[in-house]
Structure formats: structure tokens, C-alpha cells
Design a protein around this motif. Sequence first.
Motif, PDB file in Angstrom:
ATOM      1  N   ALA A 115     -18.898 -26.782  16.432  1.00  0.00           N
ATOM      2  CA  ALA A 115     -17.661 -26.683  17.213  1.00  0.00           C
ATOM      3  C   ALA A 115     -17.768 -27.487  18.503  1.00  0.00           C
ATOM      4  N   ALA A 116     -18.985 -27.624  19.020  1.00  0.00           N
ATOM      5  CA  ALA A 116     -19.203 -28.286  20.311  1.00  0.00           C
ATOM      6  C   ALA A 116     -19.459 -29.788  20.169  1.00  0.00           C
ATOM      7  N   ARG A 117     -19.019 -30.383  19.047  1.00  0.00           N
ATOM      8  CA  ARG A 117     -19.073 -31.851  18.904  1.00  0.00           C
ATOM      9  C   ARG A 117     -17.649 -32.386  18.743  1.00  0.00           C
ATOM     10  N   PRO A 118     -16.898 -32.439  19.845  1.00  0.00           N
ATOM     11  CA  PRO A 118     -15.482 -32.825  19.765  1.00  0.00           C
ATOM     12  C   PRO A 118     -15.247 -34.325  19.657  1.00  0.00           C
ATOM     13  N   CYS A 119     -16.298 -35.135  19.840  1.00  0.00           N
ATOM     14  CA  CYS A 119     -16.118 -36.593  19.870  1.00  0.00           C
ATOM     15  C   CYS A 119     -16.408 -37.259  18.529  1.00  0.00           C
ATOM     16  N   VAL A 120     -16.639 -36.456  17.492  1.00  0.00           N
ATOM     17  CA  VAL A 120     -16.983 -37.033  16.184  1.00  0.00           C
ATOM     18  C   VAL A 120     -15.840 -37.929  15.696  1.00  0.00           C
ATOM     19  N   HIS A 121     -16.197 -39.076  15.121  1.00  0.00           N
ATOM     20  CA  HIS A 121     -15.192 -40.001  14.590  1.00  0.00           C
ATOM     21  C   HIS A 121     -14.867 -39.639  13.146  1.00  0.00           C
ATOM     22  N   VAL A 122     -13.592 -39.636  12.822  1.00  0.00           N
ATOM     23  CA  VAL A 122     -13.163 -39.432  11.435  1.00  0.00           C
ATOM     24  C   VAL A 122     -13.849 -40.463  10.532  1.00  0.00           C
ATOM     25  N   GLN A 123     -13.948 -41.702  11.019  1.00  0.00           N
ATOM     26  CA  GLN A 123     -14.580 -42.785  10.259  1.00  0.00           C
ATOM     27  C   GLN A 123     -16.035 -42.466   9.905  1.00  0.00           C
ATOM     28  N   SER A 124     -16.757 -41.848  10.856  1.00  0.00           N
ATOM     29  CA  SER A 124     -18.163 -41.475  10.610  1.00  0.00           C
ATOM     30  C   SER A 124     -18.258 -40.425   9.514  1.00  0.00           C
ATOM     31  N   VAL A 125     -17.343 -39.465   9.532  1.00  0.00           N
ATOM     32  CA  VAL A 125     -17.366 -38.399   8.522  1.00  0.00           C
ATOM     33  C   VAL A 125     -17.039 -38.981   7.151  1.00  0.00           C
ATOM     34  N   PRO A 208     -32.898 -34.455   1.990  1.00  0.00           N
ATOM     35  CA  PRO A 208     -31.542 -34.946   2.260  1.00  0.00           C
ATOM     36  C   PRO A 208     -31.552 -36.395   2.744  1.00  0.00           C
ATOM     37  N   LEU A 209     -30.409 -37.020   2.636  1.00  0.00           N
ATOM     38  CA  LEU A 209     -30.216 -38.396   3.072  1.00  0.00           C
ATOM     39  C   LEU A 209     -29.846 -38.410   4.557  1.00  0.00           C
ATOM     40  N   MET A 210     -30.395 -39.358   5.320  1.00  0.00           N
ATOM     41  CA  MET A 210     -29.979 -39.545   6.709  1.00  0.00           C
ATOM     42  C   MET A 210     -28.990 -40.705   6.747  1.00  0.00           C
ATOM     43  N   VAL A 211     -27.799 -40.437   7.244  1.00  0.00           N
ATOM     44  CA  VAL A 211     -26.736 -41.445   7.305  1.00  0.00           C
ATOM     45  C   VAL A 211     -26.475 -41.769   8.776  1.00  0.00           C
ATOM     46  N   GLN A 212     -26.541 -43.041   9.117  1.00  0.00           N
ATOM     47  CA  GLN A 212     -26.393 -43.386  10.534  1.00  0.00           C
ATOM     48  C   GLN A 212     -24.979 -43.137  11.027  1.00  0.00           C
ATOM     49  N   GLY A 213     -24.888 -42.347  12.097  1.00  0.00           N
ATOM     50  CA  GLY A 213     -23.613 -42.068  12.734  1.00  0.00           C
ATOM     51  C   GLY A 213     -23.487 -42.861  14.020  1.00  0.00           C
ATOM     52  N   ARG A 214     -22.865 -42.254  15.018  1.00  0.00           N
ATOM     53  CA  ARG A 214     -22.644 -42.923  16.305  1.00  0.00           C
ATOM     54  C   ARG A 214     -23.254 -42.090  17.425  1.00  0.00           C
ATOM     55  N   SER A 215     -23.736 -42.784  18.443  1.00  0.00           N
ATOM     56  CA  SER A 215     -24.390 -42.056  19.541  1.00  0.00           C
ATOM     57  C   SER A 215     -23.386 -41.293  20.407  1.00  0.00           C
ATOM     58  N   ASP A 216     -22.082 -41.582  20.251  1.00  0.00           N
ATOM     59  CA  ASP A 216     -21.105 -40.827  21.066  1.00  0.00           C
ATOM     60  C   ASP A 216     -20.693 -39.497  20.417  1.00  0.00           C
ATOM     61  N   ASN A 217     -21.315 -39.150  19.291  1.00  0.00           N
ATOM     62  CA  ASN A 217     -21.049 -37.843  18.655  1.00  0.00           C
ATOM     63  C   ASN A 217     -21.938 -36.793  19.332  1.00  0.00           C
ATOM     64  N   ILE A 218     -21.703 -36.578  20.623  1.00  0.00           N
ATOM     65  CA  ILE A 218     -22.603 -35.718  21.404  1.00  0.00           C
ATOM     66  C   ILE A 218     -22.249 -34.245  21.219  1.00  0.00           C
ATOM     67  N   LYS A 219     -23.246 -33.406  21.472  1.00  0.00           N
ATOM     68  CA  LYS A 219     -23.034 -31.962  21.425  1.00  0.00           C
ATOM     69  C   LYS A 219     -22.970 -31.436  22.858  1.00  0.00           C
ATOM     70  N   ILE A 220     -21.934 -30.680  23.148  1.00  0.00           N
ATOM     71  CA  ILE A 220     -21.796 -30.116  24.495  1.00  0.00           C
ATOM     72  C   ILE A 220     -22.693 -28.887  24.599  1.00  0.00           C
ATOM     73  N   THR A 221     -23.730 -28.996  25.424  1.00  0.00           N
ATOM     74  CA  THR A 221     -24.719 -27.932  25.567  1.00  0.00           C
ATOM     75  C   THR A 221     -24.838 -27.486  27.019  1.00  0.00           C
ATOM     76  N   ARG A 222     -24.801 -28.462  27.930  1.00  0.00           N
ATOM     77  CA  ARG A 222     -24.972 -28.182  29.364  1.00  0.00           C
ATOM     78  C   ARG A 222     -23.725 -28.617  30.127  1.00  0.00           C
ATOM     79  N   PRO A 223     -23.543 -28.112  31.350  1.00  0.00           N
ATOM     80  CA  PRO A 223     -22.317 -28.422  32.099  1.00  0.00           C
ATOM     81  C   PRO A 223     -22.028 -29.921  32.216  1.00  0.00           C
ATOM     82  N   GLU A 224     -23.056 -30.750  32.414  1.00  0.00           N
ATOM     83  CA  GLU A 224     -22.795 -32.188  32.591  1.00  0.00           C
ATOM     84  C   GLU A 224     -22.292 -32.851  31.310  1.00  0.00           C
ATOM     85  N   ASP A 225     -22.544 -32.216  30.156  1.00  0.00           N
ATOM     86  CA  ASP A 225     -22.069 -32.794  28.882  1.00  0.00           C
ATOM     87  C   ASP A 225     -20.551 -32.812  28.798  1.00  0.00           C
TER      88      ASP A 225
END
Length: 237
Positions: A115-125, A208-225
Motif C-alpha cells: 500500500a505504501a508504494r504509490p509511485c509504481v508505474h502501470v508500465q512496470s506492472v 522466482p524471476l527478478m524483473v527489473q523495475g524502476r528506482s522511483d517505485n519507492i516504499k514510504i517508510t520514514r517521514p522524509e519518504d
Amino acid sequence: MNHSSSPQSPAYWIVVPAAGVGARMGADCPKQYLPLVGKTVIEHTLERLLALPNIAGIYLVLGADDNYWNDLSLAQNNRIQRVAGGAERCDSVLNALEQLFDNASPNDWVLVHDAARPCVHVQSVLHLIEQVKTHPVGGILGVPVSDTLKQVNNSIIDSTVDRRLLWQAQTPQMFRLGLLRDCLQRGLAEGKLITDESSALESYGYQPLMVQGRSDNIKITRPEDLAIAAMLLQQQI
């Protein structure tokens, strides 16, 4: 939401665990309900997932005492099914899979997304689905580690870790419903350390397979995120 599917054409379901309280944020509400560019974090996340074509439904796992979700207009969306959360993330995901079993085939695909990865790209999925749909086990999004990594013991650096073999795991993580449910059930019963869905399968020898995504798919964990996510979302728009 009774979508049964034949083995020939597995359906695609999404599970979003959102039962955590986000203790590291130090906020007065769970992090998924914090404001982010005009909406809450979870609204951004779910709107991206709802934009995916051919998704059979979303199972949203919420804490029993969640008083925030019903205030959002998305709570009325009939493609989103609410599920009660468990003690840990893996318990919450398993609760969703158990409910999903009533509507789905064990051969269907499940994409579990934070839920805390709001920047995921539809294209990446879509790229993940394309890469993984013929894989026998499943796969996850991730990015190669770019920082230099240190092994530390009591604040003293022991060594520098070779990062060429290391990737940072992200979500979605995509697995067959039956296999993921079995590995989570077994892993929990046997007290395995399950940090993400992939680790549950890995602990029983699956690869499992590792599929390269994007570095902007960040997880909000700390206030600065939150500030970083706001910047990323505005750039993406």
C-alpha cells in the motif's frame, strides 16, 4: 465478484496488504492514510492498480480497527474487496489468499503490492506480468543495488559486500495463488522468517524471476519518504 477461470486462461488478482500501523513514520494515523499530493497514499496506490487492464479484482487487507478507509470514495468501488488483516504482513496476505480461494482457481496469478508504494508505474506492472506469465514459479519487481554496501558489527565496518549480485526487492510480487498460499501456510506453521512473498517460496527451494523495475517505485517508510514520493508523483504527472 465470482470470477472463476479455466486453467487455460488464468485470471489476475491483486492483494494489497494495508493493515500495518506504520510505526516508523511517527504519525498519528497509519502511513497509508497520510496526505500526499491532494490524496492519501493508499488512494494513489489503488488508483494505479485499478488502471491496469484485465484485473479480476483487488483484495485490500485492512486492520480490524481501521476507521479511515470508509471515509474514502474508493471504499465504494466494487472492484475492491475488504479483508481483515493479521498480526504480520504475511498473515494479512494469507487471509486475503484464503478468501480469494472461494472466487478463484489455484492456477490464477496474484500480484501482491505494498500500500505504501504509490509511485509504481502501470508500465512496470505490465512488464512484470509479461515476463512472469510463462514462468513456472513467478517473479518480482526489483532494481540492482547502486550504493556501496558494508557489513557492520557493533557499528564497526567488517567488510564491503560485492553488490554485483544484489538487487533491492520491490512489489508487485506475482505468484500462482495455490503455490503462494501453500508456501505461506507452511512457512508460518514452521516459523520461517517471511519478509516478503518471494522469501516464502525461496525457503522451499523455488526460484522466482527478478524483473527489473524502476528506482522511483519507492516504499514510504520514514517521514522524509513522503516528501520524496510527492516530488516523484509530481514529476510523473
